[in-house]
Write a protein that holds these residues in place. Sequence first.
Motif, PDB file in Angstrom:
ATOM      1  N   MET A  88     -14.376  -9.362   8.234  1.00 12.67           N
ATOM      2  CA  MET A  88     -13.587  -8.553   7.376  1.00 12.67           C
ATOM      3  C   MET A  88     -13.206  -9.467   6.108  1.00 12.67           C
ATOM      4  O   MET A  88     -12.584 -10.493   6.451  1.00 12.67           O
ATOM      5  CB  MET A  88     -12.675  -7.813   8.099  1.00 12.67           C
TER       6      MET A  88
ATOM      7  N   ILE B  70     -18.204  -0.566  12.954  1.00 12.38           N
ATOM      8  CA  ILE B  70     -17.795  -1.934  12.829  1.00 12.38           C
ATOM      9  C   ILE B  70     -18.068  -2.195  14.701  1.00 12.38           C
ATOM     10  O   ILE B  70     -18.387  -3.343  14.847  1.00 12.38           O
ATOM     11  CB  ILE B  70     -16.691  -2.179  12.389  1.00 12.38           C
TER      12      ILE B  70
ATOM     13  N   ALA C 256      -7.974  -4.272  10.540  1.00 10.45           N
ATOM     14  CA  ALA C 256      -8.925  -5.094  10.395  1.00 10.45           C
ATOM     15  C   ALA C 256      -9.391  -5.829  11.659  1.00 10.45           C
ATOM     16  O   ALA C 256     -10.456  -5.935  12.242  1.00 10.45           O
ATOM     17  CB  ALA C 256      -8.788  -6.092   9.457  1.00 10.45           C
TER      18      ALA C 256
ATOM     19  N   MET D  52     -10.498  -9.199   3.332  1.00  8.80           N
ATOM     20  CA  MET D  52      -9.488  -8.167   3.070  1.00  8.80           C
ATOM     21  C   MET D  52      -8.620  -8.816   1.666  1.00  8.80           C
ATOM     22  O   MET D  52      -7.936  -9.512   1.613  1.00  8.80           O
ATOM     23  CB  MET D  52      -8.401  -8.372   4.198  1.00  8.80           C
TER      24      MET D  52
ATOM     25  N   VAL E  75     -17.986  -7.080   5.592  1.00 11.03           N
ATOM     26  CA  VAL E  75     -17.125  -5.785   5.232  1.00 11.03           C
ATOM     27  C   VAL E  75     -16.098  -5.992   4.314  1.00 11.03           C
ATOM     28  O   VAL E  75     -15.031  -6.794   4.657  1.00 11.03           O
ATOM     29  CB  VAL E  75     -16.628  -4.941   6.407  1.00 11.03           C
TER      30      VAL E  75
ATOM     31  N   PHE F 254     -12.400   2.531   4.925  1.00 16.72           N
ATOM     32  CA  PHE F 254     -12.327   1.532   6.040  1.00 16.72           C
ATOM     33  C   PHE F 254     -12.219   2.168   7.404  1.00 16.72           C
ATOM     34  O   PHE F 254     -12.875   1.721   8.567  1.00 16.72           O
ATOM     35  CB  PHE F 254     -11.291   0.498   5.842  1.00 16.72           C
TER      36      PHE F 254
ATOM     37  N   ASN G 246     -12.889  -5.034   2.196  1.00 20.62           N
ATOM     38  CA  ASN G 246     -11.801  -3.876   2.072  1.00 20.62           C
ATOM     39  C   ASN G 246     -10.987  -4.603   0.867  1.00 20.62           C
ATOM     40  O   ASN G 246     -10.170  -5.150   0.873  1.00 20.62           O
ATOM     41  CB  ASN G 246     -11.109  -3.736   3.367  1.00 20.62           C
TER      42      ASN G 246
ATOM     43  N   ALA H 111     -11.266 -12.346   9.947  1.00 21.76           N
ATOM     44  CA  ALA H 111     -10.834 -11.525   8.684  1.00 21.76           C
ATOM     45  C   ALA H 111     -10.349 -12.646   7.812  1.00 21.76           C
ATOM     46  O   ALA H 111      -9.742 -13.619   8.448  1.00 21.76           O
ATOM     47  CB  ALA H 111     -10.026 -10.619   8.934  1.00 21.76           C
TER      48      ALA H 111
END
Length: 385
Positions: free
Chosen positions: A174, A98, A134, A176, A110, A91, A112, A146
């Motif tokens: 993002m 990013i 993030a 997460m 993305v 990341f 993670n 996110a």
Amino acid sequence: MKADPAGVLTGAHYLDGDYACGEGAMAAGCRFVAGYPITPSTEVVERISQRFPLMGGIFIQMEDELASMAAIVGASWTGTKTMTVTSGPGFSLMMENIGLATMMEVPCVVVNVQRGGPSTGLPTMVGQQDIMQARWGSHGDYELIAMSPQSPQEAFDLVIDAFNLSELYRVPVMFMMDECVGHMTEKVIIPPADHIEIVPRKLTDKKPEDYLPYAVNGGLVPEFARAGDGYKFHTTGLTHDERGYPVMSAACQQQNVQRIIDKIRLNVDKIVRYEEEQIDGADVVVVTFGITARVARMGIDIARKKGIKVGVIRLIVIWPFPEKRIREIAGQIKGFVVPEINAGQLVLEVERCAAGKAAALKVSHLGGGVHNPEDIADAIVEAAK
């Protein structure tokens, strides 16, 4: 529009969160994924690489995470929905690109799957230490989105939402997860394709000679033109004008970057998502997310048996942060309790938004496992005093 049936494995399944995330991405219409193997996220792309040939998708194992992020940025310009998957150190390596995707306004996701850090840390064990990264990991001023699921079912459902948000606002999203959600196995219901709402790429209807890649015509999000469709345009990570051409001036920087910020900030009420429980009349409110939300419920039950009135706000979208709601709640309660598997990150946002109206108690755990529910209960008791 509805989902493409080729990417939807309708039915009841017993899947871990990583596999469920992969299935959600395919149901969302993702057809290009680039990544580099890293624990505990590799199973996401293992699932995708097995199923992509059945629907015309392309998975590429890149040489590293920098290249993986660059690949999905480039592929997105063909109009394809794209995603990369990583954890921890990967990341960090993705952050430069990013920022590039944010400046170029590239829709992408993305994932993670968080583990304990810093550096190599705890590759196979849980963490929630990348939450601030993030939001702030790349340099410069920008806004992005996110999200954080608490179960394999949400790993499927929410990654579809992540793709939809990325298309609506032309922004990297993002996703997460954390190791516990990624590796826990539960029942996941995948609905029929015609029950899944998909946001398609908004392509311009202008003629090539009339098209400017970053013109918004009074709005905030520019229309998209696919590379290869006959449109001549330029895109760059430099500060740029409506043509996409670099312009090195304070005036262009203000116009360019402020719009990138505003397209999220001015739509916060449409983007922010959270779940509430027993907020009215509560003395203490627990703010939580991801796997910690499930552990926190046990601590909340302990505190309620002791007679404490406890409410919960579970963040589904973490960034943008639900500032308005936290401020409202702060004026009604004695304190917030914020358990998270890090040294204290989101608690700082809660404290900022509470602005002294209510205390914000952190319940930190530095990774490798989840909280002891008794620790969360003890913090609730303390906050209620």
